[in-house]
Write a protein that holds these residues in place. Structure first.
Motif, PDB file in Angstrom:
ATOM      1  N   ASP A 102       0.833  -1.210   0.000  1.00  0.00           N
ATOM      2  CA  ASP A 102       0.000   0.000   0.000  1.00  0.00           C
ATOM      3  C   ASP A 102       0.864   1.254   0.000  1.00  0.00           C
ATOM      4  O   ASP A 102       0.565   2.237  -0.688  1.00  0.00           O
ATOM      5  N   ALA A 103       1.962   1.209   0.789  1.00  0.00           N
ATOM      6  CA  ALA A 103       2.871   2.355   0.851  1.00  0.00           C
ATOM      7  C   ALA A 103       3.545   2.581  -0.505  1.00  0.00           C
ATOM      8  O   ALA A 103       3.755   3.717  -0.928  1.00  0.00           O
ATOM      9  N   ALA A 104       3.866   1.472  -1.189  1.00  0.00           N
ATOM     10  CA  ALA A 104       4.477   1.574  -2.517  1.00  0.00           C
ATOM     11  C   ALA A 104       3.504   2.198  -3.510  1.00  0.00           C
ATOM     12  O   ALA A 104       3.872   3.063  -4.317  1.00  0.00           O
ATOM     13  N   ASN A 105       2.245   1.773  -3.431  1.00  0.00           N
ATOM     14  CA  ASN A 105       1.215   2.330  -4.315  1.00  0.00           C
ATOM     15  C   ASN A 105       0.985   3.810  -4.052  1.00  0.00           C
ATOM     16  O   ASN A 105       0.804   4.609  -4.977  1.00  0.00           O
ATOM     17  N   LYS A 106       1.003   4.165  -2.786  1.00  0.00           N
ATOM     18  CA  LYS A 106       0.767   5.560  -2.408  1.00  0.00           C
ATOM     19  C   LYS A 106       1.905   6.463  -2.893  1.00  0.00           C
ATOM     20  O   LYS A 106       1.665   7.578  -3.370  1.00  0.00           O
ATOM     21  N   LYS A 107       3.141   5.980  -2.787  1.00  0.00           N
ATOM     22  CA  LYS A 107       4.296   6.804  -3.124  1.00  0.00           C
ATOM     23  C   LYS A 107       4.626   6.775  -4.619  1.00  0.00           C
ATOM     24  O   LYS A 107       4.998   7.792  -5.209  1.00  0.00           O
ATOM     25  N   PHE A 108       4.460   5.594  -5.241  1.00  0.00           N
ATOM     26  CA  PHE A 108       4.895   5.443  -6.628  1.00  0.00           C
ATOM     27  C   PHE A 108       3.821   4.905  -7.573  1.00  0.00           C
ATOM     28  O   PHE A 108       4.104   4.603  -8.731  1.00  0.00           O
ATOM     29  N   SER A 109       2.600   4.729  -7.066  1.00  0.00           N
ATOM     30  CA  SER A 109       1.486   4.215  -7.886  1.00  0.00           C
ATOM     31  C   SER A 109       1.814   2.863  -8.508  1.00  0.00           C
ATOM     32  O   SER A 109       1.477   2.592  -9.660  1.00  0.00           O
ATOM     33  N   ASN A 110       2.485   2.024  -7.747  1.00  0.00           N
ATOM     34  CA  ASN A 110       2.847   0.701  -8.219  1.00  0.00           C
ATOM     35  C   ASN A 110       3.135  -0.210  -7.037  1.00  0.00           C
ATOM     36  O   ASN A 110       3.468   0.266  -5.950  1.00  0.00           O
ATOM     37  N   LYS A 111       3.015  -1.512  -7.243  1.00  0.00           N
ATOM     38  CA  LYS A 111       3.325  -2.464  -6.188  1.00  0.00           C
ATOM     39  C   LYS A 111       4.834  -2.546  -5.989  1.00  0.00           C
ATOM     40  O   LYS A 111       5.619  -2.258  -6.900  1.00  0.00           O
ATOM     41  N   PHE A 112       5.239  -2.978  -4.794  1.00  0.00           N
ATOM     42  CA  PHE A 112       6.661  -3.022  -4.451  1.00  0.00           C
ATOM     43  C   PHE A 112       7.479  -3.807  -5.466  1.00  0.00           C
ATOM     44  O   PHE A 112       8.561  -3.381  -5.878  1.00  0.00           O
ATOM     45  N   MET A 113       6.977  -4.976  -5.884  1.00  0.00           N
ATOM     46  CA  MET A 113       7.732  -5.840  -6.786  1.00  0.00           C
ATOM     47  C   MET A 113       7.926  -5.218  -8.160  1.00  0.00           C
ATOM     48  O   MET A 113       8.782  -5.664  -8.941  1.00  0.00           O
ATOM     49  N   SER A 114       7.148  -4.193  -8.500  1.00  0.00           N
ATOM     50  CA  SER A 114       7.262  -3.539  -9.801  1.00  0.00           C
ATOM     51  C   SER A 114       8.095  -2.258  -9.743  1.00  0.00           C
ATOM     52  O   SER A 114       8.295  -1.600 -10.771  1.00  0.00           O
ATOM     53  N   LEU A 115       8.580  -1.903  -8.567  1.00  0.00           N
ATOM     54  CA  LEU A 115       9.375  -0.683  -8.421  1.00  0.00           C
ATOM     55  C   LEU A 115      10.808  -0.897  -8.893  1.00  0.00           C
ATOM     56  O   LEU A 115      11.319  -2.017  -8.903  1.00  0.00           O
ATOM     57  N   THR A 116      11.459   0.192  -9.257  1.00  0.00           N
ATOM     58  CA  THR A 116      12.884   0.128  -9.585  1.00  0.00           C
ATOM     59  C   THR A 116      13.673  -0.024  -8.287  1.00  0.00           C
ATOM     60  O   THR A 116      13.144   0.197  -7.186  1.00  0.00           O
ATOM     61  N   ALA A 117      14.946  -0.365  -8.399  1.00  0.00           N
ATOM     62  CA  ALA A 117      15.793  -0.528  -7.216  1.00  0.00           C
ATOM     63  C   ALA A 117      15.849   0.766  -6.405  1.00  0.00           C
ATOM     64  O   ALA A 117      15.785   0.738  -5.162  1.00  0.00           O
ATOM     65  N   GLN A 118      15.964   1.916  -7.083  1.00  0.00           N
ATOM     66  CA  GLN A 118      16.033   3.191  -6.373  1.00  0.00           C
ATOM     67  C   GLN A 118      14.708   3.513  -5.688  1.00  0.00           C
ATOM     68  O   GLN A 118      14.689   4.023  -4.560  1.00  0.00           O
ATOM     69  N   GLN A 119      13.589   3.218  -6.344  1.00  0.00           N
ATOM     70  CA  GLN A 119      12.281   3.462  -5.740  1.00  0.00           C
ATOM     71  C   GLN A 119      12.099   2.591  -4.496  1.00  0.00           C
ATOM     72  O   GLN A 119      11.563   3.059  -3.482  1.00  0.00           O
ATOM     73  N   ARG A 120      12.522   1.356  -4.572  1.00  0.00           N
ATOM     74  CA  ARG A 120      12.435   0.463  -3.411  1.00  0.00           C
ATOM     75  C   ARG A 120      13.247   1.018  -2.245  1.00  0.00           C
ATOM     76  O   ARG A 120      12.799   1.014  -1.095  1.00  0.00           O
ATOM     77  N   THR A 121      14.437   1.484  -2.554  1.00  0.00           N
ATOM     78  CA  THR A 121      15.300   2.057  -1.509  1.00  0.00           C
ATOM     79  C   THR A 121      14.647   3.283  -0.889  1.00  0.00           C
ATOM     80  O   THR A 121      14.605   3.429   0.344  1.00  0.00           O
ATOM     81  N   ASP A 122      14.132   4.174  -1.722  1.00  0.00           N
ATOM     82  CA  ASP A 122      13.482   5.390  -1.217  1.00  0.00           C
ATOM     83  C   ASP A 122      12.280   5.043  -0.334  1.00  0.00           C
ATOM     84  O   ASP A 122      12.062   5.673   0.711  1.00  0.00           O
ATOM     85  N   LEU A 123      11.507   4.042  -0.752  1.00  0.00           N
ATOM     86  CA  LEU A 123      10.344   3.629   0.023  1.00  0.00           C
ATOM     87  C   LEU A 123      10.751   3.088   1.387  1.00  0.00           C
ATOM     88  O   LEU A 123      10.174   3.461   2.419  1.00  0.00           O
ATOM     89  N   LEU A 124      11.750   2.219   1.407  1.00  0.00           N
ATOM     90  CA  LEU A 124      12.158   1.610   2.681  1.00  0.00           C
ATOM     91  C   LEU A 124      12.838   2.617   3.600  1.00  0.00           C
ATOM     92  O   LEU A 124      12.778   2.472   4.828  1.00  0.00           O
TER      93      LEU A 124
END
Length: 206
Positions: free
Chosen positions: A97-119
């Motif tokens: 949900d946090a991934a969708n809120k921040k990047f409009s995508n599920k965690f597994m579909s995020l780029t490496a940098q987006q995953r890092t920023d989210l975490l």
């Protein structure tokens, strides 16, 4: 590295007690309910990617190489209370949900940098949550000081605290973590209590 030492290191890195530590030290016989959903391939893969974002491959293999996702599943099932199991399971959905809120995508579909920023955001959130939790507990204890029947209210742990702790614990107790990220010498062997240290040397696993 034995269980107690591993937990001590994670507690030092996290700045607090390790959730489920009492069961981990005693052999993880908590008698908690089975959480079979954690062992579904997609869930283990998800947890591996979360762990690998926390501890990515650098000069040594990352958390995914050590299959930390499966370690998390085992630990949550065997060493967590039902209450913490529930928080962890719900946390998988909350992270998405946090991934969708921040990047409009599920965690597994995020780029490496987006995953890092989210975490990084979630790490800040869990630290703030932990600080508030401790302050509220201290204030409540002071309010009821001297009451013999007083029992501190149960406040849920933060799901990302669990994920981060299990990532560190799983990685540094794995063969890869102990031999590639830490310095390792097979035991038993020659003991030297005065090994010289050079700046930048890895910590010892044994």
């Amino acid at each position: 590295m034995n269980r107690r030492d591993a937990i001590g290191r994670v507690a030092l890195l996290m700045g607090g007690a390790v959730i489920g530590a009492e069961f981990f030290i005693s052999g993880c016989k908590s008698g908690t309910a089975k959480v079979e959903d954690l062992f579904v391939a997609d869930t283990v893969a998800f947890l591996n990617e979360v762990a690998d974002t926390i501890l990515p491959t650098t000069s040594s293999p990352g958390a995914k190489a050590a299959n930390v996702g499966h370690f998390m599943a085992v630990m949550v099932q065997d060493c967590y209370t039902p209450e913490d199991q529930k928080v962890f399971m719900e946390g998988i959905g909350k992270l998405d949900d946090a991934a969708n809120k921040k990047f409009s995508n599920k965690f597994m579909s995020l780029t490496a940098q987006q995953r890092t920023d989210l975490l990084i955001d979630l790490d800040k959130e869990q630290k703030e949550y932990g600080t508030k939790k401790n302050k509220d507990a201290e204030a409540d204890a002071a309010k009821h000081k001297g009451e013999k029947d007083y029992k501190a209210p149960e406040v849920p742990n933060h799901y990302f605290t669990m994920m981060k702790q299990l990532t560190l614990l799983g990685y540094f107790t794995s063969e890869i973590g102990a031999t590639k990220a830490l310095r390792y010498i097979a035991i038993p062997g020659h003991y030297d209590g005065n090994v010289p240290y050079k700046k930048g040397d890895k910590a010892w696993a044994t």
